[in-house]
Design a protein around this motif. Structure first.
Motif, PDB file in Angstrom:
ATOM      1  N   ALA A  38      -3.314   6.524  -6.083  1.00 35.27           N
ATOM      2  CA  ALA A  38      -3.816   5.629  -7.132  1.00 35.27           C
ATOM      3  C   ALA A  38      -4.328   4.364  -6.468  1.00 35.27           C
ATOM      4  O   ALA A  38      -3.937   4.012  -5.353  1.00 35.27           O
ATOM      5  N   ARG A  59       1.146   8.872 -14.382  1.00 34.31           N
ATOM      6  CA  ARG A  59       1.231   7.416 -14.507  1.00 34.31           C
ATOM      7  C   ARG A  59       2.485   6.905 -13.808  1.00 34.31           C
ATOM      8  O   ARG A  59       3.556   7.501 -13.914  1.00 34.31           O
ATOM      9  N   VAL A  64      -1.389   1.965 -13.399  1.00 37.08           N
ATOM     10  CA  VAL A  64      -1.391   2.794 -12.198  1.00 37.08           C
ATOM     11  C   VAL A  64      -1.364   4.261 -12.629  1.00 37.08           C
ATOM     12  O   VAL A  64      -0.347   4.766 -13.129  1.00 37.08           O
ATOM     13  N   GLN A  79      -2.001  -6.669 -13.392  1.00 33.21           N
ATOM     14  CA  GLN A  79      -1.854  -5.367 -12.757  1.00 33.21           C
ATOM     15  C   GLN A  79      -2.473  -4.284 -13.641  1.00 33.21           C
ATOM     16  O   GLN A  79      -1.989  -4.007 -14.736  1.00 33.21           O
ATOM     17  N   THR A  92      -2.678   8.157 -11.184  1.00 37.82           N
ATOM     18  CA  THR A  92      -3.255   8.890 -10.056  1.00 37.82           C
ATOM     19  C   THR A  92      -4.570   9.529 -10.475  1.00 37.82           C
ATOM     20  O   THR A  92      -4.795   9.847 -11.653  1.00 37.82           O
ATOM     21  N   LEU A 100       7.322   0.840  -7.526  1.00 36.33           N
ATOM     22  CA  LEU A 100       6.754   1.683  -8.573  1.00 36.33           C
ATOM     23  C   LEU A 100       7.538   2.972  -8.699  1.00 36.33           C
ATOM     24  O   LEU A 100       7.989   3.529  -7.694  1.00 36.33           O
ATOM     25  N   LEU A 102      -4.468   0.372  -6.499  1.00 27.32           N
ATOM     26  CA  LEU A 102      -3.594  -0.701  -6.962  1.00 27.32           C
ATOM     27  C   LEU A 102      -4.226  -2.063  -6.730  1.00 27.32           C
ATOM     28  O   LEU A 102      -5.128  -2.221  -5.907  1.00 27.32           O
TER      29      LEU A 102
END
Length: 245
Positions: free
Chosen positions: A229, A193, A215, A212, A217, A241, A231
């Motif tokens: 990931a 994450r 996030v 948002q 992977t 990030l 976005l």
């Protein structure tokens, strides 16, 4: 500085034709020690204020300026911002008067001031953004060629290089059009994450606050990175990030 201001002064609909203005400086970033000035000379002698150079309606002008500052703070080199820039001063600077402190009663001006404060705080907390400014190991492009979307993405890290075990790394992505981009895949050097440590579209600074998604992977290698990931890229905004603690 000239290339950067020329790019940010260009209407976003035309920026894909000027994409190289923001990438060219990285070809010689490590043969010199960069200082990144938005200085006295850029806001006097009928050049106008930094905010005055930004295109679009009022919201877009402020969004462009916030993105410019986050781009500047994440770029290799040390920042220099002349007085009044932190307030998004409307008028050209003059030695005959004080800077326009009264602008801080306006939420958008106050948001720029608060964003500059946050840029300084976050940069200090993440050595990856500055500890290897003068070596190639501190910077790696993820995608420098997405001119159709006017999106740039790269990694900043300390001297051991992006993804080094236990070393600070920050992934930076800039969407320099007013169009939110959903489902945008970006390579990342570590699985797991990732969290926003800065987003210039945050409503605290006057941004739109585009939602948002988390996030995380998904194991797909991308952009020469072992993970990636998907976005959402907010409009006219820069996101930083970092791996979740």
């Amino acid at each position: 500085m000239h290339d950067t201001l020329e790019y940010f002064s260009t209407d976003p609909v035309h920026r894909k034709w000027h994409h190289d203005l923001l990438t060219f400086g990285l070809t010689y970033a490590w043969s010199e020690n960069f200082v990144l000035p938005l200085s006295h000379d850029e806001v006097v002698h009928l050049k106008g204020s930094l905010l005055g150079k930004m295109p679009g309606d009022r919201w877009q002008r402020f969004a462009n300026l916030r993105a410019l500052y986050a781009w500047m703070w994440s770029h290799p080199g040390k920042q220099l911002l002349f007085m009044g820039g932190e307030l998004a001063q409307e008028r050209e600077w003059s030695h005959d008067r004080a800077i326009d402190w009264y602008l801080l009663s306006d939420p958008l001006h106050r948001g720029v001031r608060d964003l500059v404060r946050e840029l300084n705080r976050v940069e200090a907390a993440h050595p990856g953004l500055w500890s290897a400014d003068t070596t190639p190991a501190g910077f790696r492009w993820l995608d420098a060629e997405d001119r159709e979307s006017s999106v740039y993405s790269f990694l900043r890290s300390g001297p051991q290089g992006p993804g080094a075990a236990g070393h600070d790394v920050v992934a930076c992505v800039a969407n320099l059009t007013p169009v939110p981009r959903h489902g945008y895949r970006m390579g990342l050097p570590r699985s797991g994450r990732w969290v926003d440590v800065l987003n210039t579209d945050d409503q605290r600074w006057g941004g739109s606050g585009v939602v948002q998604p988390e996030v995380v992977t998904d194991g797909a290698p991308w952009q020469r990175q072992p993970a990636s990931a998907v976005l959402t890229l907010p409009p006219l905004a820069v996101r930083w990030l970092a791996p979740a603690p």
